[in-house]
Design a protein around this motif. Structure first.
Motif, PDB file in Angstrom:
ATOM      1  N   GLY A 104       0.794  -1.214   0.000  1.00 37.71           N
ATOM      2  CA  GLY A 104       0.000   0.000   0.000  1.00 37.71           C
ATOM      3  C   GLY A 104       0.833   1.275   0.000  1.00 37.71           C
ATOM      4  O   GLY A 104       0.278   2.370   0.104  1.00 37.71           O
ATOM      5  N   ASP A 105       2.143   1.149  -0.118  1.00 39.61           N
ATOM      6  CA  ASP A 105       3.013   2.334  -0.158  1.00 39.61           C
ATOM      7  C   ASP A 105       2.602   3.198  -1.345  1.00 39.61           C
ATOM      8  O   ASP A 105       2.534   2.714  -2.471  1.00 39.61           O
ATOM      9  CB  ASP A 105       4.466   1.888  -0.300  1.00 39.61           C
ATOM     10  N   PRO A 106       2.300   4.500  -1.137  1.00 41.33           N
ATOM     11  CA  PRO A 106       1.847   5.351  -2.243  1.00 41.33           C
ATOM     12  C   PRO A 106       2.945   5.630  -3.276  1.00 41.33           C
ATOM     13  O   PRO A 106       2.642   5.947  -4.417  1.00 41.33           O
ATOM     14  CB  PRO A 106       1.403   6.643  -1.551  1.00 41.33           C
ATOM     15  N   ARG A 121      10.061   5.505  -4.736  1.00 39.85           N
ATOM     16  CA  ARG A 121      10.745   6.464  -3.861  1.00 39.85           C
ATOM     17  C   ARG A 121      11.212   5.784  -2.579  1.00 39.85           C
ATOM     18  O   ARG A 121      12.306   6.049  -2.082  1.00 39.85           O
ATOM     19  CB  ARG A 121       9.805   7.642  -3.548  1.00 39.85           C
ATOM     20  N   SER A 122      10.398   4.884  -2.037  1.00 39.65           N
ATOM     21  CA  SER A 122      10.793   4.161  -0.822  1.00 39.65           C
ATOM     22  C   SER A 122      12.058   3.346  -1.062  1.00 39.65           C
ATOM     23  O   SER A 122      12.951   3.315  -0.211  1.00 39.65           O
ATOM     24  CB  SER A 122       9.667   3.237  -0.359  1.00 39.65           C
ATOM     25  N   ALA A 126      12.340   1.040   2.403  1.00 40.72           N
ATOM     26  CA  ALA A 126      11.691  -0.253   2.197  1.00 40.72           C
ATOM     27  C   ALA A 126      12.135  -1.181   3.342  1.00 40.72           C
ATOM     28  O   ALA A 126      12.956  -0.789   4.170  1.00 40.72           O
ATOM     29  CB  ALA A 126      12.072  -0.816   0.836  1.00 40.72           C
ATOM     30  N   ILE A 127      11.610  -2.396   3.374  1.00 41.67           N
ATOM     31  CA  ILE A 127      11.861  -3.320   4.483  1.00 41.67           C
ATOM     32  C   ILE A 127      12.399  -4.641   3.941  1.00 41.67           C
ATOM     33  O   ILE A 127      11.902  -5.164   2.939  1.00 41.67           O
ATOM     34  CB  ILE A 127      10.545  -3.606   5.257  1.00 41.67           C
TER      35      ILE A 127
END
Length: 118
Positions: free
Chosen positions: A96-98, A102-103, A109-110
């Motif tokens: 659900g990251d918009p 970019r993350s 990120a994970i």
């Protein structure tokens, strides 16, 4: 402006990929890349990895890397500039990251087990 930055970043990454995929006769080595990117000199001795726990040694992220570091563990933040995840883990943005791209670029990120990927 942000779109231009993303576009130029992709161009640089694609050019690096092409450089690394050239034929064996024209192979680019790490020293050539360090020269191309005007990297600073590596320290004469790298800091030791912590011995208090076992970790998977990996090179620092980026073309200018000099020293080994511990790979990211499950649940650690990861991304293009932060280092890679340990074996069996994959660097993924949160569901659900918009802005997942970019993350990944910003190291938000994970490290997630590959068996749990959606």
């Amino acid at each position: 402006m942000a779109a231009k930055l993303v576009c130029w970043s992709l161009i640089v990454v694609l050019n690096l990929y092409c450089l690394l995929r050239v034929s064996a006769a024209a192979r680019v080595n790490n020293d050539d890349l360090r020269l191309l990117f005007d990297c600073p000199e590596c320290p004469p001795m790298c800091p030791s990895l912590p011995r208090s726990f076992q970790c998977e040694p990996v090179m620092e992220p980026g073309v200018c890397s000099c020293c080994p570091q511990c790979a990211r563990a499950e649940g650690d933040l990861c991304g293009l500039r932060t280092g890679r995840c340990a074996k069996g883990l994959s660097c993924r943005p949160l569901p659900g990251d918009p802005d997942p791209f970019r993350s990944l670029m910003d190291g938000k990120a994970i490290c997630t087990p590959e068996s749990l990927l959606w």
